[in-house]
Design an enzyme around this catalytic site. Structure first.
Site, PDB file in Angstrom:
ATOM      1  N   HIS A 243       0.817  -1.225  -0.041  1.00  0.00           N
ATOM      2  CA  HIS A 243      -0.366   0.487  -0.300  1.00  0.00           C
ATOM      3  C   HIS A 243       1.041   1.225   0.015  1.00  0.00           C
ATOM      4  CE1 HIS A 243      -2.988  -2.453   1.910  1.00  0.00           C
ATOM      5  NE2 HIS A 243      -4.204  -1.539   0.974  1.00  0.00           N
TER       6      HIS A 243
ATOM      7  N   ASP B 297      -5.081  -6.166  -7.363  1.00  0.00           N
ATOM      8  CA  ASP B 297      -5.065  -5.111  -5.980  1.00  0.00           C
ATOM      9  C   ASP B 297      -5.670  -3.962  -6.569  1.00  0.00           C
ATOM     10  OD1 ASP B 297      -5.374  -5.374  -3.622  1.00  0.00           O
ATOM     11  OD2 ASP B 297      -3.429  -5.554  -3.260  1.00  0.00           O
TER      12      ASP B 297
END
Length: 179
Positions: free
Chosen positions: A35, A108
């Site tokens: 992330h 993702d």
């Protein structure tokens, strides 16, 4: 985990919920958080086969609708630092061909730093589709990603055949789940 995955997939399917397995090829050996930054797994292909693939294979036996591919790099498999979500070695060669998965592959979130720090929405969207992904999750700019995919289809960078494969997989899951 491999013993529990089939039961979770069955339970979701019994309630007409799409089952998604993530984060292929396995996030267990990675240390950084994709992330926020570049992340990789030190595993080689044999290590992935012996450990990381096991829960995915168990879920595939129950016909999981989706597999979400992570942004970690697997340099001991791909020989470069391409995120797995953009790698044809990971998606097409391993997930599709070796493991014979033919349902929907989704990336993702493409706004995660492991991708967005290194690729534009145009580059990541096209790379993911060319690598074999069917769906692009959360590009930084949906307009830029969408328009670049349309342009890539129109100019032959992404073939009609490749795009139709994704459309068929998505429609198959929608029909199966009554969506």
């Amino acid at each position: 985990v491999s013993e529990m995955v089939p039961q979770v997939v069955k339970g979701l399917h019994e309630n007409n919920v799409c089952a998604a397995l993530k984060h292929f090829p396995g996030h267990g050996g990675s240390e950084a958080n994709s992330h926020n930054e570049f992340s990789y797994t030190p595993q080689n292909l044999e290590g992935l086969r012996q450990v990381e693939f096991l829960p995915f294979k168990a879920g595939m036996k129950e016909d999981a609708d989706f597999i979400l591919v992570s942004h970690i790099a697997a340099p001991n498999v791909t020989r470069d630092n391409t995120p797995c979500s953009l790698s044809s070695t990971i998606i097409t060669d391993i997930l599709r061909n070796e493991l014979e998965y033919d349902n929907v592959v989704i990336t993702d979130a493409l706004n995660m730093k492991a991708v967005s720090n290194y690729y534009t929405p145009k580059e990541s969207g096209i790379a993911a589709l060319k690598a074999g992904a069917d769906m692009l999750l959360m590009p930084v700019s949906i307009d830029e990603a969408y328009n670049s995919v349309i342009s890539a289809c129109n100019n032959g960078t992404i073939s009609d055949e490749r795009l139709n494969q994704s459309v068929k997989r998505i429609l198959k899951v929608k029909i199966k789940r009554g969506i």
